[in-house]
Write a protein that holds these residues in place. Structure first.
Motif, short mmCIF file in Angstrom:
data_model
loop_
_atom_site.label_atom_id
_atom_site.label_comp_id
_atom_site.label_asym_id
_atom_site.label_seq_id
_atom_site.Cartn_x
_atom_site.Cartn_y
_atom_site.Cartn_z
N ASP A 187 0.88 -1.16 -0.14
CA ASP A 187 -0.29 -0.33 -0.03
C ASP A 187 1.58 0.90 0.08
O ASP A 187 1.53 1.50 1.31
N LEU A 188 1.35 2.05 -1.29
CA LEU A 188 2.06 3.00 -1.27
C LEU A 188 1.55 4.04 -0.72
O LEU A 188 2.62 5.00 0.17
N ALA A 189 0.44 4.38 -0.47
CA ALA A 189 0.23 5.38 0.94
C ALA A 189 -0.08 5.54 1.81
O ALA A 189 0.90 6.42 2.17
N ALA A 190 -0.33 4.12 2.00
CA ALA A 190 -0.10 4.34 3.72
C ALA A 190 1.46 3.91 3.85
O ALA A 190 2.02 4.36 5.44
N LEU A 191 2.69 3.38 3.26
CA LEU A 191 4.37 3.77 3.12
C LEU A 191 4.19 4.42 3.38
O LEU A 191 5.88 4.94 3.76
N ALA A 192 4.11 5.92 2.55
CA ALA A 192 4.45 7.33 2.09
C ALA A 192 3.65 7.53 3.28
O ALA A 192 5.22 8.55 3.86
N LYS A 193 3.31 7.63 4.26
CA LYS A 193 2.68 8.39 5.01
C LYS A 193 3.61 7.78 6.64
O LYS A 193 3.94 8.87 7.27
N ALA A 194 4.04 6.22 6.75
CA ALA A 194 4.99 5.62 7.35
C ALA A 194 6.29 6.52 6.82
O ALA A 194 6.85 7.13 8.29
N THR A 195 6.67 6.55 6.33
CA THR A 195 8.01 7.38 5.80
C THR A 195 7.86 8.84 6.15
O THR A 195 9.41 8.88 6.48
N ARG A 196 7.20 9.05 6.04
CA ARG A 196 7.02 11.10 6.65
C ARG A 196 7.50 10.67 7.63
O ARG A 196 8.34 11.56 8.61
N ASN A 197 6.39 9.99 8.60
CA ASN A 197 6.73 10.06 10.28
C ASN A 197 7.77 9.14 11.10
O ASN A 197 8.48 10.08 10.91
N THR A 198 8.60 8.51 10.07
CA THR A 198 10.20 7.63 10.46
C THR A 198 11.12 8.31 9.69
O THR A 198 12.48 8.24 10.48
N GLY A 199 11.19 8.61 8.76
CA GLY A 199 12.50 9.59 7.87
C GLY A 199 13.11 8.07 6.72
O GLY A 199 14.23 8.88 5.87
N TYR A 200 12.16 7.26 7.29
CA TYR A 200 12.51 5.96 6.04
C TYR A 200 11.20 5.24 5.83
O TYR A 200 10.40 5.35 6.08
N PRO A 201 12.12 4.21 4.56
CA PRO A 201 10.51 4.24 3.89
C PRO A 201 10.62 2.10 5.04
O PRO A 201 9.62 1.37 4.79
N VAL A 202 11.76 1.76 5.52
CA VAL A 202 12.03 0.38 5.75
C VAL A 202 11.10 0.50 7.34
O VAL A 202 10.88 -1.00 7.17
N VAL A 203 10.94 1.14 7.92
CA VAL A 203 9.96 0.64 8.79
C VAL A 203 8.27 0.34 8.18
O VAL A 203 7.98 -0.97 8.54
N GLY A 204 7.61 1.92 7.79
CA GLY A 204 6.17 1.03 7.50
C GLY A 204 6.56 -0.40 6.99
O GLY A 204 5.50 -1.01 6.34
N LEU A 205 7.89 -0.49 5.18
CA LEU A 205 6.92 -1.93 4.42
C LEU A 205 8.15 -3.05 5.24
O LEU A 205 6.74 -4.09 5.50
N VAL A 206 8.26 -3.22 6.49
CA VAL A 206 8.57 -3.86 7.43
C VAL A 206 7.63 -4.91 7.98
O VAL A 206 6.69 -6.08 7.96
N LYS A 207 6.58 -3.75 8.36
CA LYS A 207 5.16 -3.01 9.34
C LYS A 207 4.38 -4.09 7.88
O LYS A 207 3.62 -4.62 8.00
N THR A 210 17.74 -0.81 9.64
CA THR A 210 16.90 -0.32 8.39
C THR A 210 18.28 -0.09 7.23
O THR A 210 18.45 -0.34 6.56
N GLN A 211 19.23 0.53 7.76
CA GLN A 211 20.26 0.57 6.92
C GLN A 211 20.64 -0.05 6.23
O GLN A 211 21.31 -0.24 4.61
N ASP A 212 21.19 -1.55 7.09
CA ASP A 212 21.32 -2.81 5.89
C ASP A 212 20.48 -2.83 5.30
O ASP A 212 21.06 -3.51 3.87
N ILE A 213 18.94 -2.73 5.05
CA ILE A 213 18.11 -3.26 4.05
C ILE A 213 18.22 -2.24 3.55
O ILE A 213 18.54 -2.25 1.58
N LEU A 214 18.40 -0.82 3.50
CA LEU A 214 18.55 0.45 2.82
C LEU A 214 20.03 0.28 1.52
O LEU A 214 19.79 0.57 0.06
N ASP A 215 21.06 -0.54 2.18
CA ASP A 215 22.15 -0.32 1.96
C ASP A 215 22.12 -1.72 0.90
O ASP A 215 23.04 -1.14 -0.68
N THR A 216 21.36 -2.69 1.59
CA THR A 216 21.85 -4.20 0.45
C THR A 216 21.25 -3.62 -1.31
O THR A 216 21.52 -4.23 -1.64
#
Length: 451
Positions: free
Chosen positions: A71-91, A111-117
């Motif tokens: 759900d990209l809209a929900a992922l965007a909202k979570a990303t705005r809150n946390t500063g990264y998409p990984v938390v919302g993506l994992v949820k 988070t950075q492990d996932i983003l970097d890899t």
């Protein structure tokens, strides 16, 4: 409402001129989201293999790790809150995988492990696209160098006729840096294509003594190398990769600049591939503009502007950066996109250029073979003295240009020259094909590197 792109390279209209759809598919946002999911799924499988995560959970996570289900809209909202998409993506991944599997998602990672890899996986795909097109461009330029090894043309310095060269020599000059860049890329990729897995500060403390084994298993799952130490705050290989793109774009800019100048109406020796309407003007029907060359140069300048941004992102503080690292997503995918766009245009130029050898010869003769002045001077100097030879040839060039007669004729009128050099020798020494030095040897040397 879908946001409208601001950068032309990402637009539906301008985007056809900047970058390629293939590279967008490799490093675009949806590709990166899928790569994040790939890393999460691979992590679960690696940990299941070590008995850390239940196999059923790893299977469920792997089955759910599909970007089209997000759900990209929900992922965007979570990303705005946390500063990264990984938390919302994992949820969301946990919700898709089921309650039991959700307990085991992202186990021991940060988070950075996932983003970097995920970025490394995207770069692997992107550099494969670049490698393939670089190979095609090399092959095309090699074919041109071979075909025109002995096609004589004017060599130019400061945009003026200097000495004769061959078009094959010019193509070999274009080709040699691309061969160097191919070698550098092959040397770079093993350093770049390595997993990043370190946990909170890079020590893998949350996994106890199994941390290194998990990192190795994750790397095997993804087909990546294992670094000697997590590199989350050591960004040298990323900077090296983007710098490589900058050097490639510089080499392509040289080709584009030369072809663009050779396409000038007054020169007309080489042309971009032509098709109906391409390079046309809205008001001047006769125009055939160097469109591909212009976009090679434009995209190259874009990449060159991004290299310092990635360099600056190396200044990370302690064990997690506060700002520099976050600038990389603005630069790295865009650098890859523009690099591939510049290479795509250059490949088309190399494969489809039109070479007018007859025009090259006419341009050589346009100055009455004055381009051979150095050759004549060097031949006369041993018998006349260098100063006298220089003055005699200089005078003959003035006559040839003023009266629009061949240099050979002007030289034959000079008693000091004619008494020391017969008409046949003058004709031979004023033939541009007789003064190519080691041009052919240099072409052969470059071509020999292809094998």
């Amino acid at each position: 409402m879908t946001p409208s792109p601001v950068n032309p390279a990402d637009g539906a209209v301008w985007g056809v001129l900047y970058g390629t759809d293939a590279m967008r598919g490799a490093v675009g946002e949806m590709a990166l989201l899928q790569r994040m999911l790939d890393v999460e799924a691979a992590l679960a499988r690696a940990e299941a293999g070590l008995g850390i995560v239940p196999q059923a959970a790893a299977d469920a996570i792997t089955a759910a790790a599909r970007a089209e289900q997000l759900d990209l809209a929900a992922l965007a909202k979570a990303t705005r809150n946390t500063g990264y998409p990984v938390v919302g993506l994992v949820k969301q991944l946990g919700a898709l995988a089921g309650e039991e599997a959700a307990r085991w998602t992202h186990w021991g990672a940060t988070t950075q492990d996932i983003l970097d890899t995920a970025l490394v996986l995207a770069l692997r795909d992107g550099f494969q696209l670049i490698r393939d097109d670089l190979e095609d461009t090399i092959d095309a330029l090699a074919a041109r160098a071979r075909e025109h090894r002995d096609t004589v043309m004017a060599g130019r310095t400061h945009l003026q006729h200097a000495l004769p060269v061959t078009f094959g020599y010019k193509c070999a000059v274009w080709l040699s840096p691309l061969l160097n860049l191919r070698e550098r890329l092959d040397d770079l990729l093993p350093r770049l294509l390595r997993v990043q897995f370190g946990g909170a500060v890079g020590t893998l403390a949350s996994l106890g003594n199994k941390g290194p084994a998990v990192a190795e298993g994750l790397a095997r799952e993804l087909g990546l190398g294992v670094p000697e130490i997590p590199w989350h705050v050591a960004r040298d290989t990323l900077a090296e990769a983007v710098s490589w793109c900058g050097i490639l774009c510089g080499a392509l800019s040289k080709i584009a600049t030369d072809v663009m100048l050779l396409m000038q109406t007054e020169v007309g020796e080489v042309f971009e591939p032509h098709e109906a309407g391409r390079g046309g003007s809205s008001t001047m029907p006769q125009k055939r503009n160097p469109i591909a060359c212009e976009y090679v140069l434009a995209q190259a300048r874009g990449v060159h502007a991004l290299v310092p941004q990635v360099m600056a992102a190396m200044a990370l503080d302690h064990e997690r950066g506060t700002g520099p690292w976050q600038a990389e997503p603005l630069a790295i995918p865009q650098a890859m996109l523009l690099t591939h766009g510049a290479l795509d245009q250059a490949r088309q130029i190399a494969q489809g250029m039109t070479v007018d050898a007859a025009r090259m010869r006419r341009n050589l003769e346009a100055t009455g073979d004055a381009i051979m002045a150095e050759a004549v001077m060097m031949a006369l100097a041993p018998v006349m003295g260098r100063g006298a030879a220089h003055d005699a040839v200089h005078h003959a060039c003035d006559v040839a240009l003023a009266e629009r007669v061949p240099l050979a004729e002007a030289l034959g009128r000079d008693d000091a020259v004619a008494s020391r050099m017969g008409a046949e020798e003058i004709a031979r020494i004023t033939d541009p094909a007789s003064y190519l030095g080691s041009a052919g040897l240099f072409v052969d040397r470059v071509l020999a590197r292809l094998s």
